[in-house]
Scaffold this active site. Structure first.
Site, PDB file in Angstrom:
ATOM      1  N   HIS A 190       0.970   9.209   0.911  1.00 11.22           N
ATOM      2  CA  HIS A 190       0.406   9.961   1.773  1.00 11.22           C
ATOM      3  C   HIS A 190      -0.870  10.474   1.287  1.00 11.22           C
ATOM      4  O   HIS A 190      -1.300  11.530   1.083  1.00 11.22           O
ATOM      5  CB  HIS A 190       1.080  11.396   2.406  1.00 11.22           C
ATOM      6  N   HIS A 290      -0.082   1.315  11.772  1.00 11.88           N
ATOM      7  CA  HIS A 290       0.217   2.992  11.904  1.00 11.88           C
ATOM      8  C   HIS A 290       0.512   3.266  13.286  1.00 11.88           C
ATOM      9  O   HIS A 290      -0.227   3.091  14.059  1.00 11.88           O
ATOM     10  CB  HIS A 290      -0.878   3.598  11.408  1.00 11.88           C
TER      11      HIS A 290
END
Length: 384
Positions: A190, A290
């Site tokens: 992340h 995603h």
């Protein structure tokens, strides 16, 4: 056919807001889209209100021309807020055109190249035996591609990178040993690490431990990723924050990464995604979309994934490892894609193949939501 209305619905779905958009026409055909800029939905609503002023009365079937006009109609073109709004509209236009022609959206993208879409599932458990147990459960349910999260990710207040990487590396090695070599194993950091921290993390594991490393560092500077590329052989999976084909350009052209984490609800919709996919194919980069949002995003990404040759896996947030439903309980989306084991079947209904209970949407309320504002132990701000 003419556009008669554009209605944004920023809606609370239990854990955060989701922004879905309805485009209506004078022929009674309507389309649904979804924006991916989570946490800043009000900004996207403002952009949609600006676009609405010149889109009313226009032909929604002219998808490519409308995309160019939305992008080029302001001096300050581009940016995540504008392309997130464009993404939602682009998906809705494809939904309308598919319904008008009586074909699934993938037929507008060149036709499908696969009948079902394999997914990767995510283990949300903290590093330790629980993580391995969850991964084994996913394998038993049919997943052969699994994503892990690092040590410390579950803390909503503090993230200390150096404290995370040693513990995470240790348990990644143990997980690989426990699962064997057949399973595809990746991890999502992340963008919480620096180049030095990411390099140290990679160097603490034997080669072959991970099949992909997702978003280890921030992506504003391609040169930083090039530096990290020279220090590790782990394939990179990046791009979920990119808001145009131009942001993908240096990464594709310089052979920096191996998987594009393209987000069709942020990059500019299906119109822009297909361009990135073709460009990626020419450089032997696979797409790994995603998909953290609701059923509209999932359905649209299924059509995209069916139509491109260089597809690997689609992210799913509906596996037992996450149990993330958002709109997925059926009260708002009575018709939506459903996992069949570890795969999605490609939708066959005209348009995107999602139905929305608009009255149920109207009963929801918007609530301001913020992602965690993480700090290090010394009090400094770090990335979420």
């Amino acid at each position: 056919m003419k556009i008669t209305n554009i209605i944004p619905y920023p809606t609370w779905v239990g854990t955060r807001n989701q922004l879905i958009v309805k485009v209506e026409t004078d022929e009674g055909i309507y389309g649904w889209g979804e924006s991916g800029l989570s946490g800043r939905e009000k900004a996207v609503v403002g952009a949609l209100e600006h676009f609405r002023e010149f889109l009313i009365g226009r032909d929604p079937m002219a998808i490519g021309a409308l995309w160019q006009e939305m992008y080029r109609s302001q001096y300050f073109e581009g940016g995540r807020v504008l392309t997130a709004a464009m993404s939602a509209l682009d998906l809705a236009f494809h939904d309308i055109k598919g319904k008008a022609l009586g074909v699934p959206v993938y037929e507008l993208l060149g036709g499908k190249q696969r009948d079902h879409i394999p997914t990767f599932a995510t283990v949300r458990g903290p590093c330790g035996p629980q993580m391995i147990d969850q991964a084994k459960e996913l394998m038993e349910l049919g997943w052969n591609a699994i994503r892990l999260f690092p040590h410390g990710h579950e803390n909503p207040q503090i993230f200390e990178p150096r404290a995370s990487i040693a513990e995470t590396a240790k348990w990644c090695v143990k997980t690989r040993e426990a699962l064997g070599d057949e399973v595809v194993l990746g991890i999502d950091y992340h963008h919480r690490l620096s180049v030095a921290e990411a390099a140290s993390y990679c160097q603490k594991m034997p080669s072959g431990t991970l099949d992909f490393l997702e978003e280890p560092i921030r992506d504003e500077t391609p040169e930083a990723y090039e530096a990290l590329r020279r220090m590790t052989d782990i394939p990179f999976a990046i791009g979920e924050e990119f808001a145009s084909k131009w942001q993908f350009l240096p990464y594709i052209e310089r052979d920096i990464h191996q998987f594009n984490r393209i987000d069709i609800c942020n990059v500019g919709g299906l119109t822009e995604s297909m361009k990135v996919a073709g460009w990626s194919e020419a450089h032997y980069v696979d797409v790994m979309p995603h998909n953290p949002l609701g059923p509209i995003c999932t359905a649209a990404t299924l059509h995209f994934s069916a139509a491109v040759p260089n597809f690997s896996w689609l992210e799913t947030r509906a596996s037992p490892g996450e149990l993330y439903n958002g709109f997925g309980d059926g009260s708002i989306f009575p018709v939506q894609p459903q996992l069949r084991g570890a795969v999605y079947d490609v939708p066959t209904a005209p348009g995107l193949g999602v139905e929305v209970d608009e009255e149920a949407v109207k009963r929801q309320t918007f609530k301001f939501w913020e992602a965690p504002h993480l700090r290090r132990n010394d009090g400094s701000v770090t990335n979420w």
